[in-house]
Design a protein around this motif. Structure first.
Motif, PDB file in Angstrom:
ATOM      1  N   GLY A  30     -30.273 -33.616 -18.806  1.00 17.29           N
ATOM      2  CA  GLY A  30     -29.885 -32.282 -19.294  1.00 17.29           C
ATOM      3  C   GLY A  30     -29.726 -31.299 -18.138  1.00 17.29           C
ATOM      4  O   GLY A  30     -28.744 -30.544 -18.086  1.00 17.29           O
ATOM      5  N   ILE A  34     -26.389 -29.240 -16.769  1.00 17.38           N
ATOM      6  CA  ILE A  34     -26.331 -27.796 -16.499  1.00 17.38           C
ATOM      7  C   ILE A  34     -25.775 -27.575 -15.086  1.00 17.38           C
ATOM      8  O   ILE A  34     -24.907 -26.728 -14.860  1.00 17.38           O
ATOM      9  CB  ILE A  34     -27.733 -27.140 -16.648  1.00 17.38           C
ATOM     10  N   HIS A 152     -31.011 -25.051 -28.310  1.00 20.39           N
ATOM     11  CA  HIS A 152     -31.316 -26.294 -27.581  1.00 20.39           C
ATOM     12  C   HIS A 152     -31.774 -25.965 -26.144  1.00 20.39           C
ATOM     13  O   HIS A 152     -32.794 -26.466 -25.672  1.00 20.39           O
ATOM     14  CB  HIS A 152     -30.034 -27.134 -27.549  1.00 20.39           C
ATOM     15  N   THR A 153     -31.019 -25.083 -25.489  1.00 21.90           N
ATOM     16  CA  THR A 153     -31.355 -24.719 -24.100  1.00 21.90           C
ATOM     17  C   THR A 153     -32.627 -23.873 -24.067  1.00 21.90           C
ATOM     18  O   THR A 153     -33.505 -24.095 -23.224  1.00 21.90           O
ATOM     19  CB  THR A 153     -30.183 -23.921 -23.462  1.00 21.90           C
ATOM     20  N   THR A 156     -35.743 -25.941 -24.567  1.00 23.19           N
ATOM     21  CA  THR A 156     -36.011 -26.728 -23.345  1.00 23.19           C
ATOM     22  C   THR A 156     -36.685 -25.857 -22.291  1.00 23.19           C
ATOM     23  O   THR A 156     -37.673 -26.265 -21.673  1.00 23.19           O
ATOM     24  CB  THR A 156     -34.692 -27.301 -22.769  1.00 23.19           C
TER      25      THR A 156
END
Ligand code: HEM
Length: 222
Positions: A30, A34, A152-153, A156
């Protein structure tokens, strides 16, 4: 000779270690995605990361479900009961742990199989994993899913410091790192377990005595 006790059954170890590997690999892939997004690079490496992220995501959803269904049902129920039993002792545990670095004579209440900090981490890990799964599926299946991508971000970013804290306690902190063997062969030093999880150790000792009574009752009835 050191005495050890079984802290985690094979079901619990498989569950932890499958989640651990997939979660960390999802975090790494992930973060890689990014990096490629920010640097506006497209190409094979980004495509590979996207595919790997999807594969680890599917594994994180499927394998724990299989372990849950076919694993030791009694132990899941027992753990859920311990985590949901959150009361005054847990609040006292949090307060006394916060004061320990500043005051020398703080009395930390005894803990069950999981202390209040672990109960909080179990809840954070469970809720964040479920929300990452749900939003991950929506992002995968929808063309422009801005809100799910934002959640989602965001989740995290919020869960990463908690995971770092968990890893610090498991691998670095002197007082707790001895317990790391619990996720390898399941065994921990009995003295360490009594110091950190006295209520759980007392309960197990009582259960063992009851089992011995039952076994001798059955023998005398034969
Ligand atoms: C290198 C990474 C990790 C290490 C070394 C590690 C180590 C451990 C150890 C040693 C325990 C047992 C502690 C005890 O005996 O009381 C544990 C428990 C646990 N771990 Fe991990 N873990 C890691 C990553 C993860 C990840 C990624 C998750 C989930 C997202 C996770 C979730 C849990 C949960 C829910 C527990 C039970 C509560 C607790 O004991 O804190 N762990 N872990």
């Amino acid at each position: 000779m050191k005495h050890t006790v079984l802290r985690f059954t094979p079901s619990e170890r498989w569950m932890h270690n499958v989640v651990m590997f997939n979660f960390i690999l999802l975090l790494v892939t992930g973060l890689g995605m990014i990096y490629f997004n920010v640097s506006a690079q497209v190409g094979d490496a980004r495509g590979f990361l996207v595919s790997a992220h999807k594969v680890f995501g599917v594994l994180l959803m499927a394998v724990p479900l299989i372990i849950f269904v076919f694993g030791n049902k009694r132990i899941w129920l027992e753990n859920i009961r311990v985590v949901l039993r959150f009361g005054m002792t847990d609040i006292k545990w949090f307060i006394s742990q916060t004061l320990t670095p500043f005051l020398s004579n703080v009395n930390v209440p005894d803990a069950d199989k999981f202390n209040a900090g672990q109960k909080a981490w179990i809840s954070i890990a469970f809720l964040s994993t479920v929300s990452l799964m749900v939003t991950g599926i929506i992002i995968w299946q929808t063309e422009s899913a801005i809100l799910p991508l934002f959640i989602h971000t965001g989740v995290t970013i919020l869960v990463t410091p908690a995971l770092a804290g968990h890893m610090f306690m498991a691998l670095i902190n002197k007082d707790t790192r001895q317990g790391v063997t619990s996720i390898i062969d399941g065994e921990v030093d009995a003295e360490w377990a009594t110091h950190h999880h006295k209520i759980w150790m007392d309960r197990m000792a009582r259960e063992r005595v009851m089992e011995q009574f039952r076994a001798s009752d059955e023998k005398s009835e034969e």
